[in-house]
Design a protein around this motif. Structure first.
Motif, PDB file in Angstrom:
ATOM      1  N   GLU A  41     105.332  16.848  -5.740  1.00  0.00           N
ATOM      2  CA  GLU A  41     104.129  17.656  -5.538  1.00  0.00           C
ATOM      3  C   GLU A  41     103.416  17.933  -6.865  1.00  0.00           C
ATOM      4  OE1 GLU A  41     102.843  22.048  -3.926  1.00  0.00           O
ATOM      5  OE2 GLU A  41     104.609  21.102  -3.026  1.00  0.00           O
ATOM      6  N   VAL A  42     104.191  18.265  -7.893  1.00  0.00           N
ATOM      7  CA  VAL A  42     103.585  18.515  -9.205  1.00  0.00           C
ATOM      8  C   VAL A  42     102.916  17.241  -9.717  1.00  0.00           C
ATOM      9  CG1 VAL A  42     104.022  19.094 -11.624  1.00  0.00           C
ATOM     10  CG2 VAL A  42     105.140  20.402  -9.808  1.00  0.00           C
ATOM     11  N   LYS A  43     103.604  16.131  -9.619  1.00  0.00           N
ATOM     12  CA  LYS A  43     103.035  14.865 -10.104  1.00  0.00           C
ATOM     13  C   LYS A  43     101.752  14.525  -9.347  1.00  0.00           C
ATOM     14  CE  LYS A  43     104.186  10.289 -11.596  1.00  0.00           C
ATOM     15  NZ  LYS A  43     105.222   9.308 -11.830  1.00  0.00           N
ATOM     16  N   LYS A  44     101.742  14.762  -8.055  1.00  0.00           N
ATOM     17  CA  LYS A  44     100.553  14.488  -7.246  1.00  0.00           C
ATOM     18  C   LYS A  44      99.377  15.364  -7.680  1.00  0.00           C
ATOM     19  CE  LYS A  44      98.854  15.042  -2.558  1.00  0.00           C
ATOM     20  NZ  LYS A  44      99.136  15.694  -1.301  1.00  0.00           N
ATOM     21  N   ASN A  45      99.639  16.633  -7.964  1.00  0.00           N
ATOM     22  CA  ASN A  45      98.570  17.584  -8.273  1.00  0.00           C
ATOM     23  C   ASN A  45      98.186  17.648  -9.747  1.00  0.00           C
ATOM     24  OD1 ASN A  45      98.073  18.575  -5.610  1.00  0.00           O
ATOM     25  ND2 ASN A  45     100.043  19.610  -5.731  1.00  0.00           N
ATOM     26  N   ALA A  46      99.095  17.240 -10.636  1.00  0.00           N
ATOM     27  CA  ALA A  46      98.812  17.355 -12.072  1.00  0.00           C
ATOM     28  C   ALA A  46      98.827  16.016 -12.800  1.00  0.00           C
ATOM     29  CB  ALA A  46      99.820  18.301 -12.729  1.00  0.00           C
ATOM     30  N   TRP A 106     100.219  20.604 -16.003  1.00  0.00           N
ATOM     31  CA  TRP A 106     101.451  20.005 -15.489  1.00  0.00           C
ATOM     32  C   TRP A 106     102.650  20.906 -15.774  1.00  0.00           C
ATOM     33  CZ3 TRP A 106     105.509  19.134 -18.656  1.00  0.00           C
ATOM     34  CH2 TRP A 106     105.244  19.161 -20.032  1.00  0.00           C
ATOM     35  N   LEU A 109     102.501  23.997 -13.442  1.00  0.00           N
ATOM     36  CA  LEU A 109     102.955  23.652 -12.086  1.00  0.00           C
ATOM     37  C   LEU A 109     104.444  23.338 -12.043  1.00  0.00           C
ATOM     38  CD1 LEU A 109     100.120  21.500 -10.468  1.00  0.00           C
ATOM     39  CD2 LEU A 109     100.705  23.893 -10.056  1.00  0.00           C
ATOM     40  N   LYS A 113     106.873  25.461  -9.559  1.00  0.00           N
ATOM     41  CA  LYS A 113     107.701  24.848  -8.512  1.00  0.00           C
ATOM     42  C   LYS A 113     109.190  25.040  -8.799  1.00  0.00           C
ATOM     43  CE  LYS A 113     106.412  23.236  -5.359  1.00  0.00           C
ATOM     44  NZ  LYS A 113     106.028  23.846  -4.060  1.00  0.00           N
TER      45      LYS A 113
END
Length: 129
Positions: A41-46, A106, A109, A113
């Motif tokens: 989720e972090v990689k997707k959003n940041a 990043w 986030l 998380k």
């Protein structure tokens, strides 16, 4: 050796272990899935994520600074954090504002998380440096 934060169970043991040919792994599938989903989720959003999040930890000092900015925890001077305190820190983190510097988003986030998963699964946190 650099700074690290890692999730621990109620007996104080880190979730991850090192196995030859596999590297760091989390043997418990519930924890492994929770941290993998958080990392994704972090990689997707940041666009990027702390490399240790998928294994139940944080590795980069930028994350330590974001944790301090958002929760007040000085990750270089803290004793282990109990699951009860993790829940309070998670609430503080969830209410915090993202950094003004977008290059740190990043890390923000990743910390968010990490604390969220630790709180949801009643995990504590240990620091090393």
């Amino acid at each position: 050796m650099g700074w690290d934060a890692y999730a621990v169970t109620s007996n104080g043991k880190a979730l991850f272990t090192y196995q030859d040919n596999l590297g760091l792994i989390i043997k418990d599938h519930v924890y492994a899935r929770a941290f993998k989903n958080a990392s994704d989720e972090v990689k997707k959003n940041a666009g990027t994520v702390d490399c240790l999040l998928t294994h139940g930890g944080l590795d980069v000092s930028t994350c330590a600074r974001e944790m301090k900015r958002c929760t007040g925890v000085n990750a270089w001077q803290e004793d282990p954090v109990t699951p009860e305190r993790v829940k309070a820190l998670n609430l503080r983190m969830q209410e915090s504002e993202p950094p003004l510097d977008s290059d740190k988003f990043w890390a923000y986030l990743s910390v968010k998380k990490f604390l969220e998963v630790c709180a949801e699964h009643n995990l504590g946190i240990h620091f090393s440096w």
